[in-house]
Design an enzyme around this catalytic site. Structure first.
Site, PDB file in Angstrom:
ATOM      1  N   ASP A  65      -7.571   0.177   7.199  1.00 23.78           N
ATOM      2  CA  ASP A  65      -8.367  -1.244   7.694  1.00 23.78           C
ATOM      3  C   ASP A  65      -7.510  -1.608   8.016  1.00 23.78           C
ATOM      4  OD1 ASP A  65     -10.276  -2.214   5.210  1.00 23.78           O
ATOM      5  OD2 ASP A  65     -11.090  -2.328   7.233  1.00 23.78           O
ATOM      6  N   LYS A  88       0.880  -0.964  -0.025  1.00 25.19           N
ATOM      7  CA  LYS A  88       0.440   0.313   0.035  1.00 25.19           C
ATOM      8  C   LYS A  88       0.940   1.576   0.300  1.00 25.19           C
ATOM      9  CE  LYS A  88      -4.287  -1.100   0.382  1.00 25.19           C
ATOM     10  NZ  LYS A  88      -5.463  -0.548  -0.406  1.00 25.19           N
TER      11      LYS A  88
END
Length: 424
Positions: A126, A79
């Site tokens: 998340d 990410k």
């Protein structure tokens, strides 16, 4: 939960096509800009592309590769590629510069700090996206605020807090946390939301994030080329769809005349893309509620509008996967056949291997296998998007058998165990 509820659901892509304007944003030249930016980081290294030859032979495939993102910048997940690039693009735009003019050593300089000042980057996550944004902001001397949905683990929160970010777990689902973070950014001086999903009116930054993810697709493409092949099939996981849109978009541009067969896998509890594909008219269907699943990084119920435009035009099939699919993928990666390397793949990184294994070994999914033409001539590319980013959950899956399969006589016992921890 009935046996029927534990089955993989799938559909071929019969979605009405759009003008396909977004795929150009994932061109090879755009990905090269992001790749060059990432190469300016002292922490940069190409992550491994692991060839699982014994597993490919066992499954009846020609070759099987996995891009292992557990090595990315020491953060155990991919990410950071998107968050760091989006922050750089934002700062460059504010200064009237091209992103090529703000490599790492410039972004971290006192001169840039004097020119740009300090912003507060807000995001919802998340786990992995927020950690990546927080890491990048911390490295660049910027502020960061992160909101996490209910059910997020303390391990993931603490990893973000270590990057000097303000981080909380809210009594909200992921998509509600996105709206919360966006509202907070609007009300903060020099506040900006860096989110890996897009909605009408908020598409530029998510597009930059997706282009950042393109670094891993470009690396994988070059690694495959060095091994003398190109992919015939690409399986990619999706939450909001940003990674999927980036990877699908890259390969659609890279092989315009003969693209790979591309398949999207989602968590069954948050399968907004699958449901939208089932509707087939081009509109998007949102998934609401708690979306309990072990695949925390995929527990997103509202599709990225930029990515959706790419996926609807270039994906062959969409699959909605119960938790056992991901758990099985984690276990297969972690207990390799003789001659293959071990891959530590977390629950959001392993679902595509679990899906491929099911297609190649379970007669229930023979129809999809045939439709995708998966056979002894297939060269399959997977992306393990995270390692054991939640070590406790990883051990529950790999050691304790959390989430059995629909063929496992103890499946109901495992599903009850999942319910106890609000995972399904």
């Amino acid at each position: 939960m009935s046996n029927k509820d534990t089955k993989i659901k799938w559909t071929l892509n019969h979605i009405a096509k759009s003008d396909d304007t977004q795929v150009a944003n994932m061109s090879v030249s755009e990905m090269e800009k992001a790749s060059n930016f990432h190469k300016s980081f002292p922490q940069y290294a190409v992550t491994p592309l692991t060839r699982l030859s014994s597993l490919a032979e066992y499954l009846g495939l020609k070759r099987l590769y996995v891009k292992d993102e557990s090595y990315r910048f020491g953060l155990n997940a991919f990410k950071v590629l998107g968050g760091s690039y989006a922050i750089a693009r934002y700062i460059a735009k504010q200064l009237g510069k091209d992103v090529s003019e703000v490599p790492y050593h410039v972004l971290t300089s006192e001169k840039l700090r004097e020119e740009f000042g300090q912003a507060t980057f807000f995001t919802a996550t998340d786990g992995n996206h927020g950690r990546g944004v927080a890491w990048a902001a911390n490295k660049l001397g910027q502020k960061c605020v992160v909101r996490m949905p209910k059910g997020s683990t303390q391990t993931r929160l603490q990893n973000i807090a270590k990057e000097n970010a303000t981080v909380t777990i809210e009594d909200l689902n992921y998509d509600e946390c996105v709206r919360m973070a966006a509202k907070e950014a609007e009300g903060t001086k020099n506040g900006i939301i860096i989110q890996d999903t897009a909605w009408d009116g908020y598409e530029e930054i998510p597009t930059w994030i997706m282009q950042g993810y393109g670094t891993l697709a470009m690396e994988a493409d070059k690694q495959l080329e060095d091994d003398g092949c190109r992919p015939t099939h690409v399986f990619i996981q999706a939450g909001v769809g940003s990674l999927a849109g980036a990877v699908v978009g890259y390969f659609a541009n890279r092989f315009k005349e003969n693209p790979p067969t591309m398949v999207v896998a989602e968590a069954g509890a948050a399968d907004c893309l699958y449901r939208s594909a089932m509707q087939a008219d081009g509109s998007r269907i949102d998934v609401t509620g708690d979306m309990f699943t072990i695949m925390a990084g995929l527990a997103c119920g509202e599709a990225n509008t930029v990515s959706w435009d790419i996926l609807r035009n270039h994906v062959t099939a969409f699959a909605s996967c119960p938790d056992w699919v991901s758990a099985n993928g984690t276990r297969i990666y972690g207990a390799p056949l003789k001659g293959d390397e071990r891959v530590i793949s977390g629950e959001s990184g392993s679902v595509t291997l679990g899906l491929v294994h099911a297609l190649m070994t379970n007669p229930d999914y023979h129809e999809l296998k045939e439709a995708l033409k998966l056979d002894e001539n297939s060269v399959v590319l997977l992306v393990s998007s995270e390692g054991d980013t939640d070590p406790d959950r990883y051990r529950e899956i790999a050691w304790e058998g959390l989430c059995g399969t629909d063929k496992d006589p103890f499946a109901e016992l495992n599903l009850n165990y999942s319910r106890q921890y609000k995972l399904t």
